[in-house]
Design a protein around this motif. Sequence first.
Motif, PDB file in Angstrom:
ATOM      1  N   SER A 146       0.817  -1.206   0.000  1.00  0.00           N
ATOM      2  CA  SER A 146       0.000   0.000   0.000  1.00  0.00           C
ATOM      3  C   SER A 146       0.855   1.263   0.000  1.00  0.00           C
ATOM      4  O   SER A 146       0.596   2.208  -0.754  1.00  0.00           O
ATOM      5  N   MET A 147       1.890   1.291   0.848  1.00  0.00           N
ATOM      6  CA  MET A 147       2.732   2.480   0.912  1.00  0.00           C
ATOM      7  C   MET A 147       3.545   2.653  -0.367  1.00  0.00           C
ATOM      8  O   MET A 147       3.784   3.789  -0.800  1.00  0.00           O
ATOM      9  N   LEU A 148       3.968   1.558  -0.980  1.00  0.00           N
ATOM     10  CA  LEU A 148       4.689   1.664  -2.250  1.00  0.00           C
ATOM     11  C   LEU A 148       3.811   2.301  -3.315  1.00  0.00           C
ATOM     12  O   LEU A 148       4.264   3.166  -4.076  1.00  0.00           O
ATOM     13  N   ALA A 149       2.540   1.897  -3.376  1.00  0.00           N
ATOM     14  CA  ALA A 149       1.626   2.500  -4.355  1.00  0.00           C
ATOM     15  C   ALA A 149       1.395   3.978  -4.058  1.00  0.00           C
ATOM     16  O   ALA A 149       1.332   4.804  -4.974  1.00  0.00           O
ATOM     17  N   ILE A 150       1.291   4.333  -2.776  1.00  0.00           N
ATOM     18  CA  ILE A 150       1.087   5.735  -2.414  1.00  0.00           C
ATOM     19  C   ILE A 150       2.297   6.578  -2.798  1.00  0.00           C
ATOM     20  O   ILE A 150       2.163   7.696  -3.306  1.00  0.00           O
ATOM     21  N   ARG A 151       3.508   6.061  -2.562  1.00  0.00           N
ATOM     22  CA  ARG A 151       4.715   6.820  -2.884  1.00  0.00           C
ATOM     23  C   ARG A 151       4.899   6.956  -4.391  1.00  0.00           C
ATOM     24  O   ARG A 151       5.405   7.985  -4.871  1.00  0.00           O
ATOM     25  N   LEU A 152       4.509   5.959  -5.153  1.00  0.00           N
ATOM     26  CA  LEU A 152       4.641   6.050  -6.604  1.00  0.00           C
ATOM     27  C   LEU A 152       3.614   7.002  -7.201  1.00  0.00           C
ATOM     28  O   LEU A 152       3.823   7.520  -8.303  1.00  0.00           O
ATOM     29  N   PHE A 153       2.519   7.237  -6.483  1.00  0.00           N
ATOM     30  CA  PHE A 153       1.467   8.115  -6.979  1.00  0.00           C
ATOM     31  C   PHE A 153       1.716   9.522  -6.457  1.00  0.00           C
ATOM     32  O   PHE A 153       1.625   9.764  -5.254  1.00  0.00           O
ATOM     33  N   PRO A 154       2.080  10.475  -7.323  1.00  0.00           N
ATOM     34  CA  PRO A 154       2.490  11.799  -6.830  1.00  0.00           C
ATOM     35  C   PRO A 154       1.363  12.657  -6.310  1.00  0.00           C
ATOM     36  O   PRO A 154       1.604  13.729  -5.762  1.00  0.00           O
ATOM     37  N   GLY A 155       0.108  12.223  -6.441  1.00  0.00           N
ATOM     38  CA  GLY A 155      -0.986  13.065  -5.997  1.00  0.00           C
ATOM     39  C   GLY A 155      -1.277  13.001  -4.512  1.00  0.00           C
ATOM     40  O   GLY A 155      -2.023  13.829  -3.989  1.00  0.00           O
ATOM     41  N   VAL A 156      -0.696  12.028  -3.801  1.00  0.00           N
ATOM     42  CA  VAL A 156      -0.945  11.898  -2.363  1.00  0.00           C
ATOM     43  C   VAL A 156       0.068  12.758  -1.616  1.00  0.00           C
ATOM     44  O   VAL A 156       1.276  12.592  -1.795  1.00  0.00           O
ATOM     45  N   PRO A 157      -0.368  13.706  -0.776  1.00  0.00           N
ATOM     46  CA  PRO A 157       0.584  14.540  -0.034  1.00  0.00           C
ATOM     47  C   PRO A 157       1.514  13.687   0.828  1.00  0.00           C
ATOM     48  O   PRO A 157       1.092  12.724   1.467  1.00  0.00           O
ATOM     49  N   PHE A 158       2.783  14.075   0.849  1.00  0.00           N
ATOM     50  CA  PHE A 158       3.800  13.302   1.551  1.00  0.00           C
ATOM     51  C   PHE A 158       3.517  13.237   3.044  1.00  0.00           C
ATOM     52  O   PHE A 158       3.541  12.156   3.651  1.00  0.00           O
ATOM     53  N   ALA A 159       3.234  14.379   3.672  1.00  0.00           N
ATOM     54  CA  ALA A 159       3.002  14.406   5.118  1.00  0.00           C
ATOM     55  C   ALA A 159       1.740  13.646   5.486  1.00  0.00           C
ATOM     56  O   ALA A 159       1.704  12.938   6.507  1.00  0.00           O
ATOM     57  N   ALA A 160       0.689  13.765   4.691  1.00  0.00           N
ATOM     58  CA  ALA A 160      -0.556  13.059   4.988  1.00  0.00           C
ATOM     59  C   ALA A 160      -0.349  11.554   4.973  1.00  0.00           C
ATOM     60  O   ALA A 160      -0.870  10.829   5.829  1.00  0.00           O
ATOM     61  N   LEU A 214       3.801  14.884 -16.913  1.00  0.00           N
ATOM     62  CA  LEU A 214       2.891  13.756 -17.152  1.00  0.00           C
ATOM     63  C   LEU A 214       2.423  13.129 -15.841  1.00  0.00           C
ATOM     64  O   LEU A 214       1.252  12.764 -15.706  1.00  0.00           O
ATOM     65  N   SER A 215       3.309  12.997 -14.887  1.00  0.00           N
ATOM     66  CA  SER A 215       2.902  12.421 -13.609  1.00  0.00           C
ATOM     67  C   SER A 215       1.923  13.342 -12.882  1.00  0.00           C
ATOM     68  O   SER A 215       0.968  12.876 -12.251  1.00  0.00           O
ATOM     69  N   GLY A 216       2.145  14.658 -12.968  1.00  0.00           N
ATOM     70  CA  GLY A 216       1.204  15.587 -12.362  1.00  0.00           C
ATOM     71  C   GLY A 216      -0.168  15.535 -13.017  1.00  0.00           C
ATOM     72  O   GLY A 216      -1.199  15.564 -12.335  1.00  0.00           O
ATOM     73  N   LEU A 217      -0.199  15.443 -14.363  1.00  0.00           N
ATOM     74  CA  LEU A 217      -1.476  15.331 -15.067  1.00  0.00           C
ATOM     75  C   LEU A 217      -2.176  14.024 -14.725  1.00  0.00           C
ATOM     76  O   LEU A 217      -3.407  13.989 -14.535  1.00  0.00           O
ATOM     77  N   GLY A 218      -1.395  12.947 -14.649  1.00  0.00           N
ATOM     78  CA  GLY A 218      -1.991  11.667 -14.274  1.00  0.00           C
ATOM     79  C   GLY A 218      -2.588  11.700 -12.880  1.00  0.00           C
ATOM     80  O   GLY A 218      -3.684  11.164 -12.644  1.00  0.00           O
TER      81      GLY A 218
END
Length: 254
Positions: A146-160, A214-218
């Motif tokens: 779960s954390m690996l997917a969150i870190r790969l997805f740039p839309g999730v705030p780091f601190a949150a 591209l990652s930001g748009l995704g």
Amino acid sequence: MLAPVPRPTDPFAARCSRALLSPWSRLALLALVLLTAATLVVLYEPQRLLASGWPQTGGAGAVMLFGLAYGLCTAAFVPRPVLNLAAGALFGSAYGLTAAVAGTVLGAGISFTLGRTLGQDALRPLLKGRWLLAADGQLSRHGFRSMLAIRLFPGVPFAAANYCAAVSRMGYVPFLLATAIGTVPNTAAYVVAGAQAGEPGSPAFLISAGFIVLSGLGAAVVAWRKRHALRRPSAPAPVPVPAPVPLPASQGAR
């Protein structure tokens, strides 16, 4: 020889001790620590020092010192993209990426420790909603994935992500390992862009800038779709139909 008679404990001191060590007192301390850190960042802007005022001296010592400062700034809510660009501009791609990833893991570990020590006991009883329980169960049972997917997805705030993981039952090792691996692609793009900022027409700069865009748009597209999915009314649960009560044999024969 007579044994010493134990002195009676002071009820007022015992109540004060329990109040200071209560979950809500620790949560208040966590809020005070985070508010102080955010205030210091706003007043002194340490990201400017790391981006422009950092001594440009080579060597492993400078890289390690920058990684330490990076971790402290990240835990204090300094935006990581600014720090990643500064790491690339000061140390180049290879050393800059090393310092940035090390600082990312350090900052995540600091936030995770603060959240786990000061906030978990008070916040876990509040996890009563369906979405909160589902997220907590996912992070607790499948921590690394779960954390690996969150870190790969740039839309999730780091601190949150750090504090959500701290409130769950995720372990330290899966959290830190997934952070170290999952933040490499996005961090590398910013570090390379910072290292090649003097040559904006170079292939490395164009590739890294394209990856960031591209990652930001995704991330924006996925967040938009999730938002509309959450707005849709859920289908009502089917009403159970009671089974027919069988009649006694004497009544059925009439």
